[in-house]
Scaffold this active site. Structure first.
Site, PDB file in Angstrom:
ATOM      1  N   GLN A   1      -8.049  14.689   4.262  1.00 26.38           N
ATOM      2  CA  GLN A   1      -6.611  14.036   3.108  1.00 26.38           C
ATOM      3  C   GLN A   1      -7.829  14.181   1.855  1.00 26.38           C
ATOM      4  OE1 GLN A   1      -6.256   9.615   2.402  1.00 26.38           O
ATOM      5  NE2 GLN A   1      -4.371  10.768   3.169  1.00 26.38           N
TER       6      GLN A   1
ATOM      7  N   ARG B   1      -2.558  10.505   6.429  1.00 25.10           N
ATOM      8  CA  ARG B   1      -3.038   9.153   7.202  1.00 25.10           C
ATOM      9  C   ARG B   1      -2.232   8.258   5.783  1.00 25.10           C
ATOM     10  NH1 ARG B   1      -7.259   5.558   5.504  1.00 25.10           N
ATOM     11  NH2 ARG B   1      -7.366   6.728   4.266  1.00 25.10           N
TER      12      ARG B   1
ATOM     13  N   ARG C   1      -0.803  10.251  -2.776  1.00 26.58           N
ATOM     14  CA  ARG C   1      -2.034  11.346  -2.786  1.00 26.58           C
ATOM     15  C   ARG C   1      -1.894  12.437  -3.131  1.00 26.58           C
ATOM     16  NH1 ARG C   1      -5.390   7.116   1.297  1.00 26.58           N
ATOM     17  NH2 ARG C   1      -5.174   5.967   0.249  1.00 26.58           N
TER      18      ARG C   1
ATOM     19  N   LEU D   1     -15.762   5.824  -3.483  1.00 24.28           N
ATOM     20  CA  LEU D   1     -13.962   6.105  -3.947  1.00 24.28           C
ATOM     21  C   LEU D   1     -13.666   5.071  -5.571  1.00 24.28           C
ATOM     22  CD1 LEU D   1     -10.995   6.675  -2.883  1.00 24.28           C
ATOM     23  CD2 LEU D   1     -11.574   4.268  -1.775  1.00 24.28           C
TER      24      LEU D   1
ATOM     25  N   HIS E   1     -11.084  13.073   1.887  1.00 25.39           N
ATOM     26  CA  HIS E   1     -11.493  11.730   2.355  1.00 25.39           C
ATOM     27  C   HIS E   1     -11.042  11.284   3.390  1.00 25.39           C
ATOM     28  CE1 HIS E   1     -10.742   7.340   0.649  1.00 25.39           C
ATOM     29  NE2 HIS E   1      -9.673   7.169   1.345  1.00 25.39           N
TER      30      HIS E   1
ATOM     31  N   PHE F   1       1.044  -1.303   0.162  1.00 26.17           N
ATOM     32  CA  PHE F   1       0.272  -0.043   0.412  1.00 26.17           C
ATOM     33  C   PHE F   1       0.216   1.334  -0.048  1.00 26.17           C
ATOM     34  CE2 PHE F   1      -4.539   1.128   1.897  1.00 26.17           C
ATOM     35  CZ  PHE F   1      -4.896   0.113   0.984  1.00 26.17           C
TER      36      PHE F   1
ATOM     37  N   GLU G   1      -7.109   3.414  -4.956  1.00 27.15           N
ATOM     38  CA  GLU G   1      -5.534   3.364  -5.574  1.00 27.15           C
ATOM     39  C   GLU G   1      -5.516   2.363  -6.354  1.00 27.15           C
ATOM     40  OE1 GLU G   1      -3.696   6.115  -2.636  1.00 27.15           O
ATOM     41  OE2 GLU G   1      -2.083   4.566  -2.724  1.00 27.15           O
TER      42      GLU G   1
ATOM     43  N   ASN H   1      -4.151   2.605   7.856  1.00 27.48           N
ATOM     44  CA  ASN H   1      -4.224   3.044   9.559  1.00 27.48           C
ATOM     45  C   ASN H   1      -5.015   3.122  10.099  1.00 27.48           C
ATOM     46  OD1 ASN H   1      -1.641   1.751   9.805  1.00 27.48           O
ATOM     47  ND2 ASN H   1      -0.720   4.734   9.348  1.00 27.48           N
TER      48      ASN H   1
ATOM     49  N   HIS I   1      -8.708  12.689  -1.697  1.00 32.52           N
ATOM     50  CA  HIS I   1      -7.681  11.703  -2.533  1.00 32.52           C
ATOM     51  C   HIS I   1      -8.388  11.564  -3.991  1.00 32.52           C
ATOM     52  CE1 HIS I   1      -7.601   7.583  -4.227  1.00 32.52           C
ATOM     53  NE2 HIS I   1      -7.676   6.860  -3.223  1.00 32.52           N
TER      54      HIS I   1
HETATM   55  C1  LIG Z   1     -14.749   5.387   0.685  1.00 31.99           C
HETATM   56  C2  LIG Z   1     -13.320   4.590   1.689  1.00 31.99           C
HETATM   57  C3  LIG Z   1     -12.099   3.983   1.717  1.00 31.99           C
HETATM   58  C4  LIG Z   1     -11.704   3.250   2.637  1.00 31.99           C
HETATM   59  N1  LIG Z   1     -10.602   2.494   3.090  1.00 31.99           N
HETATM   60  C5  LIG Z   1     -10.193   2.457   4.211  1.00 31.99           C
HETATM   61  C6  LIG Z   1      -8.802   1.140   3.732  1.00 31.99           C
HETATM   62  O1  LIG Z   1      -8.948   0.516   2.915  1.00 31.99           O
HETATM   63  N2  LIG Z   1      -8.151   1.334   4.710  1.00 31.99           N
HETATM   64  C7  LIG Z   1      -8.563   1.980   6.377  1.00 31.99           C
HETATM   65  O2  LIG Z   1      -7.748   1.686   6.479  1.00 31.99           O
HETATM   66  N3  LIG Z   1      -9.074   3.188   6.070  1.00 31.99           N
HETATM   67  C8  LIG Z   1      -9.689   2.992   4.647  1.00 31.99           C
HETATM   68  N4  LIG Z   1     -10.992   4.477   4.826  1.00 31.99           N
HETATM   69  C9  LIG Z   1     -11.442   5.257   6.735  1.00 31.99           C
HETATM   70  C10 LIG Z   1     -12.150   3.853   6.824  1.00 31.99           C
HETATM   71  O3  LIG Z   1     -12.708   3.128   6.840  1.00 31.99           O
HETATM   72  C11 LIG Z   1     -12.858   4.723   8.233  1.00 31.99           C
HETATM   73  O4  LIG Z   1     -12.131   5.883   8.955  1.00 31.99           O
HETATM   74  C12 LIG Z   1     -13.099   3.888   9.619  1.00 31.99           C
HETATM   75  O5  LIG Z   1     -13.570   2.813   9.303  1.00 31.99           O
HETATM   76  C13 LIG Z   1     -13.913   4.889  10.782  1.00 31.99           C
HETATM   77  O6  LIG Z   1     -14.831   4.150  11.691  1.00 31.99           O
HETATM   78  P1  LIG Z   1     -14.963   4.528  12.927  1.00 31.99           P
HETATM   79  O7  LIG Z   1     -15.296   3.076  13.592  1.00 31.99           O
HETATM   80  O8  LIG Z   1     -14.230   5.451  13.942  1.00 31.99           O
HETATM   81  O9  LIG Z   1     -16.877   5.342  12.243  1.00 31.99           O
HETATM   82  P2  LIG Z   1     -17.791   4.897  11.112  1.00 31.99           P
HETATM   83  O10 LIG Z   1     -17.701   4.000  10.483  1.00 31.99           O
HETATM   84  O11 LIG Z   1     -17.741   6.199  10.112  1.00 31.99           O
HETATM   85  O12 LIG Z   1     -18.869   4.740  12.902  1.00 31.99           O
HETATM   86  C14 LIG Z   1     -19.380   6.287  13.244  1.00 31.99           C
HETATM   87  C15 LIG Z   1     -20.491   5.564  13.819  1.00 31.99           C
HETATM   88  O13 LIG Z   1     -21.235   7.187  14.762  1.00 31.99           O
HETATM   89  C16 LIG Z   1     -22.418   7.438  14.119  1.00 31.99           C
HETATM   90  N5  LIG Z   1     -23.486   8.080  14.769  1.00 31.99           N
HETATM   91  C17 LIG Z   1     -22.351   9.569  14.198  1.00 31.99           C
HETATM   92  N6  LIG Z   1     -23.250  10.338  14.455  1.00 31.99           N
HETATM   93  C18 LIG Z   1     -24.101  10.208  15.662  1.00 31.99           C
HETATM   94  C19 LIG Z   1     -25.026  11.198  16.652  1.00 31.99           C
HETATM   95  N7  LIG Z   1     -24.386  11.563  16.802  1.00 31.99           N
HETATM   96  N8  LIG Z   1     -25.569  10.157  17.213  1.00 31.99           N
HETATM   97  C20 LIG Z   1     -25.540   8.439  16.957  1.00 31.99           C
HETATM   98  N9  LIG Z   1     -25.111   7.895  16.721  1.00 31.99           N
HETATM   99  C21 LIG Z   1     -23.836   8.426  15.512  1.00 31.99           C
HETATM  100  C22 LIG Z   1     -23.443   6.418  12.967  1.00 31.99           C
HETATM  101  O14 LIG Z   1     -24.423   5.620  12.909  1.00 31.99           O
HETATM  102  C23 LIG Z   1     -21.418   4.883  12.928  1.00 31.99           C
HETATM  103  O15 LIG Z   1     -22.532   4.255  13.632  1.00 31.99           O
HETATM  104  C24 LIG Z   1     -11.882   4.416   3.968  1.00 31.99           C
HETATM  105  C25 LIG Z   1     -12.663   4.747   4.128  1.00 31.99           C
HETATM  106  C26 LIG Z   1     -13.606   5.759   3.018  1.00 31.99           C
HETATM  107  C27 LIG Z   1     -14.365   6.571   3.005  1.00 31.99           C
END
Ligand SMILES: Cc1cc2nc3c(=O)[nH]c(=O)nc-3n(C[C@H](O)[C@H](O)[C@H](O)COP(=O)(O)OP(=O)(O)OC[C@H]3O[C@@H](n4cnc5c(N)ncnc54)[C@H](O)[C@@H]3O)c2cc1C
Ligand code: SF4
Lengths: 173, 613
Positions: free
Chosen positions: B236, B384, B284, B248, B349, B118, B251, B388, B238
């Site tokens: 960040q 990032r 990126r 998305l 992103h 990656f 990459e 990670n 993309h």
């Molecule tokens: C298209 C895309 C591809 C990606 N690919 C990768 C990858 O290949 N590798 C990698 O490491 N990372 C990747 N990332 C980043 C990674 O997916 C995210 O950083 C990570 O999944 C975030 O997880 P989280 O649990 O912090 O938040 P999230 O999964 O966003 O969860 C947030 C939660 O909070 C809840 N919530 C928010 N506000 C409220 C509120 N006010 N009241 C109640 N509930 C609320 C939502 O319902 C949800 O359940 C990618 C991101 C994107 C956008």
């Protein structure tokens, strides 16, 4: 949602592709409507929880990862893609008539764990599926397969489970 | 009134991992999520998750220290090095754990977890489950929580509930208030510990790969309750997202050899000094910046977008390695990627900044924790590395759960707070009733759109003082116009007009912190690119930006970065042996350096596997 005669994911359906003057959008079937197009998914998730939707790993648990050969991994390659959208459930005529029917996606999930080389709970899983409201309720209408946006085939998974049960000679219901 | 020992806000990977920890320790917990947990944005992650497992022949000499080094370098030296080391050291444990729980990772020929290279990593270190890694991990965690909860029922889910307020008194958490979207009723939750795991804030930008739910409201709740935000200016971007929808395009497409072309079919990256050598596989941010430059020059196709051309790869390779790309080009752009180029443009992103927490996910408010993309520990610094962030969610989700559990075991439960909860509820209810009564002619949807367009135009990939200040003015105007939003639909069930207004008010708080941080950071570092200050300035800006809420706007201050492992100026790797004696004794960095490395331990059969069943 039910869009112009078919269950589809509203988020990816392209209006132009529908090729229609009028678009009729309806909520997912067999579930109580909360408002407009929003349904109450309680029953759907109860079924999901009922089938023990989690890996019950073989012992001993290895220090690093379980060894799973690519050919074993490919057996779960499809079923893991289920996004629990409920389209198959809404489209299934049996789910509409039998309130206790586990439904296509829950049974597909059962098959997902039955085919995972790391899982140790075949007996337990078959016991749950082996029920008149379980696999035996499925009449192989194949609507689930037709509508699944992930191109999965719950009906086929159900028939595989049926075969497993019959092989063990313990059909119930 | 609900009564819980702990409340988790957010059901993505970070929230679920924290929940697992709390339930495992028999702590009565509520998990509140505005969407069903399995619909959280974690679902969208495609590429994979980093851990120095060393499963690929070429990766054998890999170890957590190298992972840490790559991460520190990638952060442009503004990531906290103790936190980064902790994350990289924990990584293999967390990956094996989630594998034992059933995560369907792709496999090597020997049946081990497959890993791929990656961007920014020196080794094939990214474990993956085809191109659906986030989906696979999210479902696995959800499943195992179902298992844990089957018997003891310590966890209660509040799905489709929206948290609107955090109640803090005497600098400690007392409770939260949440809106049940199904009924439109507000409910108070009495709790001593709250974990914010609400994900990124991408939707404050009009062009973003994030889901519509990633508004930043969760951060705003903590921010208004007194927690600080850290490094919000680091956003960040993309380079390749589908034109229009900004979905998305991995990459991996460029990695496999796809070309980026302008309106005359030229590989324009060759015309820019910083990308002419690496071309499509340059980092990126460089590719994204040069794409914007090219679009601004008037060389975009139809004056709108650029082309990502996969055609030369041939049908066989494309269908085998990039099936996801074919599918999304077909579904969302009506394009056959095998025979036609894909229209792409850069978009927001990832949110590197977040709620300011220490290495144990603690905020400055007792009982308040944050983890995942919502938090800034900080492990990503100014940029990032791909792979990670999924790692961060499971490592720090677990740590947040542990820390909250520990806190709860130490404090005396003070149950007498009926009066406080009731008055907070009354106030929140009155606030919402007032919103319902409004008859103004602005719409919350429209204002949200205007805010996010202003953010994209003024605080995007290129920044300068004039534009940033203009952005701040725009935002102030939008904030004022919020007072004129009328709610036409008066029903309570799933009232999205009201819901989006509440989101918008939160997003504006966050957007303001992003702009203020960007104005004051007069240097270019990682994703933060100032055309008026194009160089990194370690002398003045090797520090974290801290934003504290005040009704007049964000108040900024600064915090030092934890260094001690890799020296920023010269960016070379100092071995632990040399460094350990140099670190202040008792500092977290020293403790980490002194501890034996797990990569050595991993050879040891006595390695304890955490959370055996
Ligand atoms: C298209 C895309 C591809 C990606 N690919 C990768 C990858 O290949 N590798 C990698 O490491 N990372 C990747 N990332 C980043 C990674 O997916 C995210 O950083 C990570 O999944 C975030 O997880 P989280 O649990 O912090 O938040 P999230 O999964 O966003 O969860 C947030 C939660 O909070 C809840 N919530 C928010 N506000 C409220 C509120 N006010 N009241 C109640 N509930 C609320 C939502 O319902 C949800 O359940 C990618 C991101 C994107 C956008
Ligand atoms: S099997 Fe297909 S249709 Fe059914 S829930 Fe899963 S993804 Fe949806």
């Amino acid at each position: 949602m039910h869009i112009n005669g078919k269950y589809r994911l509203a988020c990816e359906t392209q209006i132009l592709e529908l090729n229609a003057e009028t678009i009729i959008i309806q909520p997912l079937g067999h579930l109580p409507v909360l408002r407009d197009l929003i349904v109450d998914l309680t029953r759907f998730f109860e079924n999901y929880r009922h089938i023990k939707p989690y890996l019950i790993g073989k012992s001993p648990i290895p220090e690093k990862e379980y060894i799973q050969l690519p050919e074993d991994r490919s057996k779960i390659g499809n079923t893991i893609d289920c996004i629990l959208c409920g389209s198959c459930f809404g489209a299934c005529p049996v789910a509409g008539t039998d309130n206790a029917y586990l439904g296509p996606s829950a049974l597909l999930k059962t098959e997902r764990f039955l085919t995972d080389s790391r899982d140790a709970a075949e007996e337990e899983r078959l016991k749950i599926a082996n029920d008149i409201h379980g696999v035996w309720r499925c009449h192989s209408v194949f609507s689930c397969q037709e509508v699944c946006p992930k191109e999965l085939n719950p009906a086929e998974a159900i028939s595989k489970i049926k075969k497993r049960i019959l092989k063990k000679g313990s059909k119930k219901g | 009134m609900y009564n819980f020992d702990a409340v988790i806000i957010g059901g993505g990977l970070a929230g679920l991992r924290a929940a697992y920890e709390l339930v495992n320790n028999k702590i009565k917990t509520a998990l509140i999520s505005k969407v069903y947990p399995i619909r959280s944005h974690s679902n969208a992650a495609q590429g994979g998750v980093n851990a120095a497992l060393g499963n690929i022949e070429k990766g054998l000499p890999d170890n957590w220290e190298k992972h840490a080094y790559d991460t520190i370098k990638g952060s442009d030296y503004i990531g906290d090095q103790d936190a980064i080391m902790k994350m990289c050291k924990e990584a293999p444990y967390r990956i094996y754990e989630i594998e034992h729980w059933g995560c369907p990772f792709s496999r090597t020929d020997e049946g081990r977890i497959a890993q791929r290279p990656f961007g920014g990593s020196g080794f094939p270190r990214t474990a993956y489950a085809t191109d659906r890694t986030g989906h696979a991990m999210l479902h696995t965690l959800y499943e195992q929580i179902m298992r844990k909860n089957e018997k003891n029922k310590y966890l209660t889910f509040f799905d489709e509930w929206f948290v609107t307020k955090l109640i803090v008194k005497d600098k400690s958490v007392k409770g939260i208030i949440a809106l049940d979207l199904k009924t439109g009723d507000l409910h108070p939750f009495r709790t001593d510990a709250a974990i914010v795991a609400t994900g990124g804030v991408g939707r404050i930008y009009s062009k973003s790969t994030n889901a519509l739910i990633n508004t930043g409201k969760g951060l705003a709740i903590a921010y208004r309750a007194g927690a600080d935000l850290k490094d919000m200016e680091f956003i960040q971007f993309h380079p390749t997202t589908l034109y229009g929808t900004n979905i998305l395009v991995t990459e991996g497409a460029r990695g496999e050899g796809a070309y980026l072309l302008n309106n005359i079919g030229e590989r324009f990256l060759k015309n820019y000094e910083d990308s002419k050598r690496a071309m499509e596989i340059a980092p990126r941010d460089i590719v994204a910046r040069n794409m914007i430059r090219e679009i601004k020059k008037g060389n975009a196709v139809n004056n709108l977008y650029l082309h990502l051309d996969l055609r030369r790869l041939g049908e066989k390779l494309i269908s085998k390695r990039l099936p996801g790309v074919i599918e999304l080009a077909r579904k969302f752009a009506g394009i056959n990627a095998i025979t036609e180029p894909i229209p792409v443009e850069p978009a927001q992103h990832y949110t590197m900044g977040g709620i300011d927490v220490d290495i144990n996910c603690r905020t400055k408010i007792d009982g308040l924790y944050a983890a995942g993309e919502a938090a800034c520990v900080s492990v990503h610094g100014a940029n990032r590395l791909g792979g990670n962030s999924l790692l961060e969610t499971i490592v720090f989700g677990c740590i947040a759960g542990e820390a909250a559990g520990e806190y709860l075991s130490k404090i005396k439960k003070k149950n007498e707070r009926m009066y406080l909860m009731e008055s907070a509820l009354r106030e929140e209810k009155k606030g919402i009733e007032d919103l319902y009564k409004r008859e103004g002619n602005e719409s919350s949807f429209k204002l949200f759109e205007e805010m996010s367009i202003a953010m994209w135009n003024n605080i995007g990939i290129f920044r300068n003082e004039v534009q940033l200040k203009e952005g701040l003015e725009n935002l102030k105007r939008i904030k004022e116009r919020c007072n004129n939003v009328g709610i036409r639909y008066k029903g309570k069930r799933f009232n999205f007009e009201l819901y989006w207004l509440l989101e918008l008010i939160g997003s504006i708080d966050i957007a303001e912190a992003v702009i203020m941080g960007a104005i004051e950071r007069k240097e270019s570092r990682g994703s933060h690119y100032r055309t008026d200050y194009p160089k990194r300035d370690d002398e003045n800006y090797l520090k974290h930006t801290i934003a504290t809420y005040s009704p007049e706007g964000a108040k900024l201050s600064y915090k030092p970065v934890t260094l001690g492992y890799v020296v920023p100026a010269e960016s070379y790797f100092i071995s632990r042996r040399i460094l350990t004696p140099l670190l202040p004794s008792g500092s977290p960095a020293a403790a980490l350096c002194a501890a034996p490395a797990p990569c050595i331990l991993m050879e040891n059969t006595a390695l304890p596997v955490r959370h055996r069943f």
